[in-house]
Design a protein around this motif. Sequence first.
Motif, PDB file in Angstrom:
ATOM      1  N   UNK A  69     -16.036  -8.760  -9.550  1.00 47.68           N
ATOM      2  CA  UNK A  69     -15.507  -9.827 -10.391  1.00 47.68           C
ATOM      3  C   UNK A  69     -14.033 -10.100 -10.117  1.00 47.68           C
ATOM      4  N   UNK A  70     -13.426  -9.338  -9.232  1.00 44.76           N
ATOM      5  CA  UNK A  70     -11.994  -9.490  -8.966  1.00 44.76           C
ATOM      6  C   UNK A  70     -11.709 -10.779  -8.203  1.00 44.76           C
ATOM      7  N   UNK A  71     -10.676 -11.478  -8.644  1.00 42.90           N
ATOM      8  CA  UNK A  71     -10.162 -12.589  -7.838  1.00 42.90           C
ATOM      9  C   UNK A  71      -9.292 -12.003  -6.738  1.00 42.90           C
ATOM     10  N   UNK A  72      -9.251 -12.618  -5.563  1.00 47.09           N
ATOM     11  CA  UNK A  72      -8.363 -12.107  -4.509  1.00 47.09           C
ATOM     12  C   UNK A  72      -6.906 -12.224  -4.933  1.00 47.09           C
ATOM     13  N   UNK A  73      -6.104 -11.256  -4.507  1.00 44.48           N
ATOM     14  CA  UNK A  73      -4.687 -11.284  -4.864  1.00 44.48           C
ATOM     15  C   UNK A  73      -3.978 -12.381  -4.073  1.00 44.48           C
ATOM     16  N   UNK A  74      -3.071 -13.053  -4.746  1.00 46.96           N
ATOM     17  CA  UNK A  74      -2.418 -14.207  -4.124  1.00 46.96           C
ATOM     18  C   UNK A  74      -1.493 -13.798  -2.980  1.00 46.96           C
ATOM     19  N   UNK A  75      -1.611 -14.490  -1.879  1.00 48.07           N
ATOM     20  CA  UNK A  75      -0.707 -14.244  -0.762  1.00 48.07           C
ATOM     21  C   UNK A  75       0.677 -14.841  -1.018  1.00 48.07           C
ATOM     22  N   UNK A  81       6.832  -6.307  -3.482  1.00 47.97           N
ATOM     23  CA  UNK A  81       7.310  -6.075  -2.111  1.00 47.97           C
ATOM     24  C   UNK A  81       6.332  -5.235  -1.307  1.00 47.97           C
ATOM     25  N   UNK A  82       6.117  -5.586  -0.040  1.00 43.10           N
ATOM     26  CA  UNK A  82       5.315  -4.775   0.864  1.00 43.10           C
ATOM     27  C   UNK A  82       6.219  -3.779   1.575  1.00 43.10           C
ATOM     28  N   UNK A  83       5.733  -2.536   1.723  1.00 44.69           N
ATOM     29  CA  UNK A  83       6.542  -1.531   2.409  1.00 44.69           C
ATOM     30  C   UNK A  83       6.554  -1.723   3.919  1.00 44.69           C
ATOM     31  N   UNK A  84       5.561  -2.464   4.440  1.00 38.31           N
ATOM     32  CA  UNK A  84       5.534  -2.755   5.875  1.00 38.31           C
ATOM     33  C   UNK A  84       4.719  -4.017   6.110  1.00 38.31           C
ATOM     34  N   UNK A  85       4.759  -4.493   7.336  1.00 42.26           N
ATOM     35  CA  UNK A  85       4.005  -5.698   7.688  1.00 42.26           C
ATOM     36  C   UNK A  85       2.517  -5.403   7.860  1.00 42.26           C
ATOM     37  N   UNK A  86       2.143  -4.112   7.798  1.00 42.55           N
ATOM     38  CA  UNK A  86       0.752  -3.725   7.994  1.00 42.55           C
ATOM     39  C   UNK A  86       0.031  -3.476   6.665  1.00 42.55           C
ATOM     40  N   UNK A  87       0.685  -3.788   5.563  1.00 44.01           N
ATOM     41  CA  UNK A  87       0.063  -3.550   4.259  1.00 44.01           C
ATOM     42  C   UNK A  87       0.038  -4.829   3.439  1.00 44.01           C
ATOM     43  N   UNK A  88      -0.858  -4.854   2.476  1.00 46.37           N
ATOM     44  CA  UNK A  88      -0.867  -5.913   1.479  1.00 46.37           C
ATOM     45  C   UNK A  88      -1.400  -5.347   0.169  1.00 46.37           C
ATOM     46  N   UNK A  89      -1.243  -6.107  -0.907  1.00 43.55           N
ATOM     47  CA  UNK A  89      -1.626  -5.627  -2.223  1.00 43.55           C
ATOM     48  C   UNK A  89      -3.083  -5.963  -2.536  1.00 43.55           C
ATOM     49  N   UNK A  90      -3.794  -4.969  -3.039  1.00 42.08           N
ATOM     50  CA  UNK A  90      -5.201  -5.109  -3.385  1.00 42.08           C
ATOM     51  C   UNK A  90      -5.350  -4.999  -4.900  1.00 42.08           C
ATOM     52  N   UNK A  91      -6.007  -5.987  -5.519  1.00 41.01           N
ATOM     53  CA  UNK A  91      -6.199  -5.968  -6.967  1.00 41.01           C
ATOM     54  C   UNK A  91      -7.099  -4.817  -7.387  1.00 41.01           C
ATOM     55  N   UNK A 433      -2.887   1.510 -12.721  1.00 40.66           N
ATOM     56  CA  UNK A 433      -2.544   0.543 -11.672  1.00 40.66           C
ATOM     57  C   UNK A 433      -3.354  -0.738 -11.831  1.00 40.66           C
ATOM     58  N   UNK A 434      -2.690  -1.861 -11.713  1.00 44.05           N
ATOM     59  CA  UNK A 434      -3.376  -3.149 -11.637  1.00 44.05           C
ATOM     60  C   UNK A 434      -3.580  -3.580 -10.194  1.00 44.05           C
ATOM     61  N   UNK A 435      -2.740  -3.065  -9.301  1.00 43.74           N
ATOM     62  CA  UNK A 435      -2.850  -3.369  -7.868  1.00 43.74           C
ATOM     63  C   UNK A 435      -2.292  -2.183  -7.098  1.00 43.74           C
ATOM     64  N   UNK A 436      -2.818  -1.957  -5.900  1.00 42.60           N
ATOM     65  CA  UNK A 436      -2.308  -0.901  -5.037  1.00 42.60           C
ATOM     66  C   UNK A 436      -2.027  -1.485  -3.652  1.00 42.60           C
ATOM     67  N   UNK A 437      -1.098  -0.876  -2.970  1.00 39.27           N
ATOM     68  CA  UNK A 437      -0.772  -1.312  -1.613  1.00 39.27           C
ATOM     69  C   UNK A 437      -1.690  -0.595  -0.633  1.00 39.27           C
ATOM     70  N   UNK A 438      -2.367  -1.345   0.218  1.00 39.73           N
ATOM     71  CA  UNK A 438      -3.319  -0.777   1.169  1.00 39.73           C
ATOM     72  C   UNK A 438      -3.033  -1.313   2.566  1.00 39.73           C
ATOM     73  N   UNK A 439      -3.534  -0.591   3.572  1.00 42.28           N
ATOM     74  CA  UNK A 439      -3.448  -1.089   4.940  1.00 42.28           C
ATOM     75  C   UNK A 439      -4.263  -2.372   5.064  1.00 42.28           C
ATOM     76  N   UNK A 440      -3.833  -3.255   5.926  1.00 42.80           N
ATOM     77  CA  UNK A 440      -4.509  -4.531   6.079  1.00 42.80           C
ATOM     78  C   UNK A 440      -5.960  -4.331   6.460  1.00 42.80           C
ATOM     79  N   UNK A 441      -6.243  -3.397   7.362  1.00 41.55           N
ATOM     80  CA  UNK A 441      -7.625  -3.138   7.774  1.00 41.55           C
ATOM     81  C   UNK A 441      -8.461  -2.645   6.603  1.00 41.55           C
TER      82      UNK A 441
END
Length: 447
Positions: A69-75, A81-91, A433-441
């Motif tokens: 039921x999760x909506x995708x997190x907005x880009x 803030x992202x800690x690196x260019x290889x991560x993004x936030x996951x709801x 947590x409402x969102x966590x930072x994960x690797x893009x893959x």
Amino acid sequence: MIGLESAVAERNFRLLYIVRSSLCWTIMFQLESVKWSFLVLLGISIFICSIIYLKARTSYAPTALSPLTCRPFLDNCQALPNTSSYTRWQRMECLDITYFDGPLICYRMQADLHFIMEPLSTEEANYPLAFIITIHKELEMFVRLLRAIYAPQNIYCIHVDVKAPEKFKTSVRRLADCFPNVFLASVGERVTYGGFSRLKADINCMEDLLKSPIKWKKVINLCGQDFPIKSNLELIRYMQEAEWRDINMTPGIKQPEYIQYRTQMQHIEVNGDYVASKGIRKDPPPHNLQIYFGTAYYSLTRAFVEYVLNSSMAQDLLEWSRDTYSPDEHYWVTLNHVKEAPGSNINGGWEGDIRAIKWKDQEGTVHHGCNGRYVRDICIYGTEDIPWIIEKNSMFANKFEITDSLEALDCLENWHRHKVLQQAVVPIQSSWHLAIEVNVSSAITMG
């Protein structure tokens, strides 16, 4: 003869050795068998206990709502803030208001909806706050607001408009019943925009709050379209700064001439829908009070609330205000300029950064426009307004609506929770947590 005796003795010794060895091996074998039997029984017992534990855990432990039921997190939300260019936030948050339609197990609901159920610092535990929240619609907006400001040491009075739908009232009541420090006002009002009923709703909650065993320090009032910018810790520190320690925060000034019709003419609430002038002039205010004009929102000391409910001057002003227009915009700030009132700020003006609001007539000066839409000359925020809100760093932002501000609210909510958890000095539970930072893959796989 001697040789024969020696041979017999040696033979007997060997036989005795063999018998003793056999007996030892037999005993050792039996002991080993007992040991292995014990280990086997122990293993079976552990296995059975594990099955029982896992079944109990599956049945009763808090679990997250379905990620489907999760909506995708907005880009385009740049607040996190992202800690690196290889991560993004996951709801991690998948709020679904139909959750309140079925059986409600409170401790599961608290985890599923990501409520923080313990004080995040000793500083916060030692400074409990009281909140008054007046609502009439948008259950999801209310849930998001409550969990953002919720802390177990605080206390929350919820005033639900009498004319709100019954299903809405029931859902709010069920939610409140799951928390010992959240309750519905004992007396409800049929609230009219700009009417005395809006002021009376706050008064009703104040009477209830003073009966609570929680010795709260200050009370803050909110509506269902507010959302916090400061964390609970930041609110406490802001209200304890030298300028506001033991002082009420009611931004406002002497009533301007162009707005004096509000208190000079009699008004009436019509069917709970709107306020109309009766065309009859009012008597002057009681006790020769100078009427002030300001915001309806405040931060008030406990002693001031006691004064409001017990002082004859405050009660007389309240009764006089009954047929004025939008009395909550003059009542609090007027009393806060009375010298005898506890925590009064008799020389105060517009100080006190309570609300970040984009007024239409301030476009080009205070802000550069509304990226959502204006309703009654107030901006209903869009996603592009979030950087301005964060930079403003007021106590709260107003206004949000689920129908128009959902993506903006998602962005601000996750930014706020991330900040709250960063400031915590206790171990963080995963359900907070409402969102966590994960690797893009990983994010792609999870999506």
